[in-house]
Design an enzyme around this catalytic site. Sequence first.
Site, PDB file in Angstrom:
ATOM      1  CB  THR A  81     -56.093 -24.182 -49.460  1.00 36.21           C
ATOM      2  OG1 THR A  81     -56.636 -23.324 -48.464  1.00 36.21           O
ATOM      3  CG2 THR A  81     -55.764 -25.513 -48.794  1.00 36.21           C
ATOM      4  CG  ASP A  82     -55.230 -19.308 -47.071  1.00 37.47           C
ATOM      5  OD1 ASP A  82     -56.108 -20.196 -47.074  1.00 37.47           O
ATOM      6  OD2 ASP A  82     -55.504 -18.100 -46.920  1.00 37.47           O
ATOM      7  CD  GLU A  83     -59.255 -23.716 -44.926  1.00 38.88           C
ATOM      8  OE1 GLU A  83     -59.303 -24.745 -44.234  1.00 38.88           O
ATOM      9  OE2 GLU A  83     -60.256 -23.101 -45.303  1.00 38.88           O
TER      10      GLU A  83
ATOM     11  CE  LYS B 292     -56.087 -28.620 -51.830  1.00 43.68           C
ATOM     12  NZ  LYS B 292     -56.365 -28.953 -53.269  1.00 43.68           N
TER      13      LYS B 292
ATOM     14  CE1 TYR C  71     -60.076 -28.300 -49.196  1.00 43.13           C
ATOM     15  CE2 TYR C  71     -59.605 -26.526 -47.638  1.00 43.13           C
ATOM     16  CZ  TYR C  71     -59.621 -27.018 -48.934  1.00 43.13           C
ATOM     17  OH  TYR C  71     -59.175 -26.230 -49.966  1.00 43.13           O
TER      18      TYR C  71
HETATM   19  P1  NAD Z   1     -65.235 -26.963 -55.892  1.00 44.68           P
HETATM   20  O1  NAD Z   1     -65.711 -27.806 -54.783  1.00 44.68           O
HETATM   21  O2  NAD Z   1     -66.109 -25.879 -56.389  1.00 44.68           O
HETATM   22  O3  NAD Z   1     -64.858 -27.864 -57.147  1.00 44.68           O
HETATM   23  C1  NAD Z   1     -64.133 -29.061 -57.024  1.00 44.68           C
HETATM   24  C2  NAD Z   1     -64.320 -29.865 -58.299  1.00 44.68           C
HETATM   25  O4  NAD Z   1     -63.538 -31.065 -58.183  1.00 44.68           O
HETATM   26  C3  NAD Z   1     -65.767 -30.304 -58.548  1.00 44.68           C
HETATM   27  O5  NAD Z   1     -66.119 -30.036 -59.886  1.00 44.68           O
HETATM   28  C4  NAD Z   1     -65.763 -31.792 -58.257  1.00 44.68           C
HETATM   29  O6  NAD Z   1     -66.716 -32.522 -59.011  1.00 44.68           O
HETATM   30  C5  NAD Z   1     -64.330 -32.165 -58.639  1.00 44.68           C
HETATM   31  N1  NAD Z   1     -63.857 -33.389 -57.958  1.00 44.68           N
HETATM   32  C6  NAD Z   1     -63.907 -33.658 -56.621  1.00 44.68           C
HETATM   33  N2  NAD Z   1     -63.416 -34.884 -56.381  1.00 44.68           N
HETATM   34  C7  NAD Z   1     -63.039 -35.394 -57.579  1.00 44.68           C
HETATM   35  C8  NAD Z   1     -62.442 -36.624 -57.974  1.00 44.68           C
HETATM   36  N3  NAD Z   1     -62.187 -37.600 -57.103  1.00 44.68           N
HETATM   37  N4  NAD Z   1     -62.172 -36.813 -59.282  1.00 44.68           N
HETATM   38  C9  NAD Z   1     -62.462 -35.848 -60.195  1.00 44.68           C
HETATM   39  N5  NAD Z   1     -63.039 -34.677 -59.878  1.00 44.68           N
HETATM   40  C10 NAD Z   1     -63.315 -34.450 -58.580  1.00 44.68           C
HETATM   41  O7  NAD Z   1     -63.840 -26.396 -55.394  1.00 44.68           O
HETATM   42  P2  NAD Z   1     -63.136 -24.999 -55.704  1.00 44.68           P
HETATM   43  O8  NAD Z   1     -63.549 -24.023 -54.683  1.00 44.68           O
HETATM   44  O9  NAD Z   1     -63.275 -24.680 -57.139  1.00 44.68           O
HETATM   45  O10 NAD Z   1     -61.617 -25.394 -55.387  1.00 44.68           O
HETATM   46  C11 NAD Z   1     -60.772 -25.918 -56.406  1.00 44.68           C
HETATM   47  C12 NAD Z   1     -59.376 -26.160 -55.848  1.00 44.68           C
HETATM   48  O11 NAD Z   1     -58.844 -24.939 -55.342  1.00 44.68           O
HETATM   49  C13 NAD Z   1     -59.353 -27.146 -54.674  1.00 44.68           C
HETATM   50  O12 NAD Z   1     -58.201 -27.937 -54.810  1.00 44.68           O
HETATM   51  C14 NAD Z   1     -59.253 -26.255 -53.438  1.00 44.68           C
HETATM   52  O13 NAD Z   1     -58.576 -26.909 -52.405  1.00 44.68           O
HETATM   53  C15 NAD Z   1     -58.433 -25.095 -53.989  1.00 44.68           C
HETATM   54  N6  NAD Z   1     -58.653 -23.794 -53.334  1.00 44.68           N
HETATM   55  C16 NAD Z   1     -59.915 -23.298 -53.187  1.00 44.68           C
HETATM   56  C17 NAD Z   1     -60.090 -22.037 -52.623  1.00 44.68           C
HETATM   57  C18 NAD Z   1     -61.463 -21.423 -52.468  1.00 44.68           C
HETATM   58  O14 NAD Z   1     -61.587 -20.355 -51.850  1.00 44.68           O
HETATM   59  N7  NAD Z   1     -62.516 -22.009 -52.991  1.00 44.68           N
HETATM   60  C19 NAD Z   1     -58.971 -21.306 -52.194  1.00 44.68           C
HETATM   61  C20 NAD Z   1     -57.691 -21.880 -52.329  1.00 44.68           C
HETATM   62  C21 NAD Z   1     -57.545 -23.116 -52.926  1.00 44.68           C
HETATM   63  O1  DAU Z   2     -58.633 -20.147 -47.420  1.00 45.91           O
HETATM   64  C1  DAU Z   2     -58.906 -20.908 -48.542  1.00 45.91           C
HETATM   65  C2  DAU Z   2     -60.094 -21.802 -48.300  1.00 45.91           C
HETATM   66  O2  DAU Z   2     -61.256 -20.953 -48.315  1.00 45.91           O
HETATM   67  C3  DAU Z   2     -60.254 -22.894 -49.340  1.00 45.91           C
HETATM   68  O3  DAU Z   2     -59.155 -23.747 -49.266  1.00 45.91           O
HETATM   69  C4  DAU Z   2     -61.544 -23.681 -49.138  1.00 45.91           C
HETATM   70  O4  DAU Z   2     -61.723 -24.618 -50.180  1.00 45.91           O
HETATM   71  C5  DAU Z   2     -62.712 -22.707 -49.148  1.00 45.91           C
HETATM   72  O5  DAU Z   2     -63.914 -23.379 -48.883  1.00 45.91           O
HETATM   73  C6  DAU Z   2     -62.483 -21.596 -48.128  1.00 45.91           C
HETATM   74  O6  DAU Z   2     -62.554 -22.129 -46.777  1.00 45.91           O
HETATM   75  P1  DAU Z   2     -63.302 -21.337 -45.613  1.00 45.91           P
HETATM   76  O7  DAU Z   2     -63.682 -22.274 -44.564  1.00 45.91           O
HETATM   77  O8  DAU Z   2     -62.507 -20.137 -45.216  1.00 45.91           O
HETATM   78  O9  DAU Z   2     -64.592 -20.801 -46.454  1.00 45.91           O
HETATM   79  P2  DAU Z   2     -66.138 -20.722 -46.077  1.00 45.91           P
HETATM   80  O10 DAU Z   2     -66.810 -19.942 -47.165  1.00 45.91           O
HETATM   81  O11 DAU Z   2     -66.715 -22.032 -45.708  1.00 45.91           O
HETATM   82  O12 DAU Z   2     -66.125 -19.813 -44.753  1.00 45.91           O
HETATM   83  C7  DAU Z   2     -65.545 -18.515 -44.747  1.00 45.91           C
HETATM   84  C8  DAU Z   2     -65.651 -17.984 -43.326  1.00 45.91           C
HETATM   85  O13 DAU Z   2     -67.028 -17.742 -43.025  1.00 45.91           O
HETATM   86  C9  DAU Z   2     -65.177 -18.947 -42.276  1.00 45.91           C
HETATM   87  O14 DAU Z   2     -64.544 -18.219 -41.223  1.00 45.91           O
HETATM   88  C10 DAU Z   2     -66.448 -19.607 -41.752  1.00 45.91           C
HETATM   89  C11 DAU Z   2     -67.478 -18.514 -41.906  1.00 45.91           C
HETATM   90  N1  DAU Z   2     -68.862 -18.960 -42.207  1.00 45.91           N
HETATM   91  C12 DAU Z   2     -69.052 -19.818 -43.237  1.00 45.91           C
HETATM   92  C13 DAU Z   2     -70.315 -20.257 -43.566  1.00 45.91           C
HETATM   93  C14 DAU Z   2     -70.532 -21.234 -44.697  1.00 45.91           C
HETATM   94  C15 DAU Z   2     -69.924 -18.463 -41.475  1.00 45.91           C
HETATM   95  O15 DAU Z   2     -69.750 -17.642 -40.545  1.00 45.91           O
HETATM   96  N2  DAU Z   2     -71.192 -18.878 -41.801  1.00 45.91           N
HETATM   97  C16 DAU Z   2     -71.436 -19.772 -42.810  1.00 45.91           C
HETATM   98  O16 DAU Z   2     -72.614 -20.139 -43.046  1.00 45.91           O
END
Ligand code: NAD
Ligand code: DAU
Length: 349
Positions: free
Chosen positions: A131-133, A160, A156
């Site tokens: 992630t970019d975080e 990562k 988180y």
């Molecule tokens: P998600 O939470 O929707 O899915 C995560 C999956 O991993 C789930 O199916 C969960 O059951 C599985 N999991 C968790 N712990 C586990 C373990 N110990 N063993 C086996 N399986 C396990 O997450 P997502 O949003 O699909 O993110 C997937 C990946 O992409 C993550 O590594 C996250 O850091 C990265 N990522 C997410 C975003 C985003 O915006 N969602 C952006 C950049 C990177």
């Molecule tokens: O940047 C990549 C990341 O994006 C991933 O690595 C994470 O897995 C993914 O969850 C996401 O993280 P964020 O914290 O940016 O996503 P989230 O959807 O939780 O929140 C997006 C923005 O919105 C953040 O600034 C917080 C805000 N927010 C979020 C929620 C859930 C609100 O204002 N209200 C809300 O209820």
Amino acid sequence: MKNMLVTGGCGFIGSNFIRYLLRESNFSGNIINVDKLTYAGNPENLSDLENEFQDRYTFLKADLCDPDKIAQIFDRYSIDTICHFAAESHVDRSIVEPDAFIQSNIIGTFNLLECCRKNRDQIELFHHVSTDEVFGSLGKDGLFTETTPYSPNNPYSASKAASDHMVRAYHKTYGLPVTISNCSNNYGPYQFPEKLLPLMILNGLEEKALPVYGDGKNVRDWLYVRDHCSAVWLIMRKGKRGDTYNIGGNNEIENIKIVEMICDILDEIRKLEGIKSRKELIAFVKDRPGHDKRYAIDFSKLRHELDWMPEESFASGLRRTIEWYLDNTSWVNRVKSGEYQSWVESHYR
Ligand code: NAD
Ligand code: DAU
């Protein structure tokens, strides 16, 4: 790449990636999807593919924190390629209960890397999805590049960051062929409704409050999930081993603007009862602790080296996403009611 282990394939991005690989890419090998099925893992996300691709797709419920089980899977399925999505992914949860993030994101990744080290001769690639975080927070200007120093601000992103460092170390120390991608915020079908977009879409539909943290001026760089999947697959095929690639959407938007856009689209397609606009439902609530102000990605390395560009515009991607949630009410109801979890418990005793 004959036998690819995809971890976390029942989550949001992992399930979109498996669908992309099977339906749209030139990958012709087998996929072994290993997922622990936490609250965020839902096998229904792939139920349409299970029969269609039964000769090439296998799902196994397993926890990456169980090294013996993971080792057995490597042996039994002769794993040669890994695409590692599995993680605890929600920042708010990591603030309340960081333990699972340390276990799955750090120990889980370490166990996978150890399996690769022990099977070093047969491993073609370990791709780590990150992630970019990990880069922390930007001020008004500037973009994250692949050389931006790591500065994670919540449990988180810190977990990562730790996993990224371990992957890199296994490349440098043991010569494991790895690639790493750091991506910005994804949105699209099958996203669990705790994240900003699906939460606002579903609350908006039900005319419930739309909780915006702080002043709503935090900025994220949004990318449609299919574009993330195409980038990951390209990096896996053509990325330089040992290298990191940033993935982003050139699409910086303030949270409040997104919520307003969602309100406008919902108002247009679903009539309101009682209020004039869903914008009246917006409620500014207490800020997230350690809330990163701004993320923005410079993905010029990926664009120039591998010729990748995102295809979906935010306007069309957002509308598609809203339509997906409207068209998939049974998925939404089963996820919101927790019914999918009772099914998982009875099915995978
Ligand atoms: P998600 O939470 O929707 O899915 C995560 C999956 O991993 C789930 O199916 C969960 O059951 C599985 N999991 C968790 N712990 C586990 C373990 N110990 N063993 C086996 N399986 C396990 O997450 P997502 O949003 O699909 O993110 C997937 C990946 O992409 C993550 O590594 C996250 O850091 C990265 N990522 C997410 C975003 C985003 O915006 N969602 C952006 C950049 C990177
Ligand atoms: O940047 C990549 C990341 O994006 C991933 O690595 C994470 O897995 C993914 O969850 C996401 O993280 P964020 O914290 O940016 O996503 P989230 O959807 O939780 O929140 C997006 C923005 O919105 C953040 O600034 C917080 C805000 N927010 C979020 C929620 C859930 C609100 O204002 N209200 C809300 O209820």
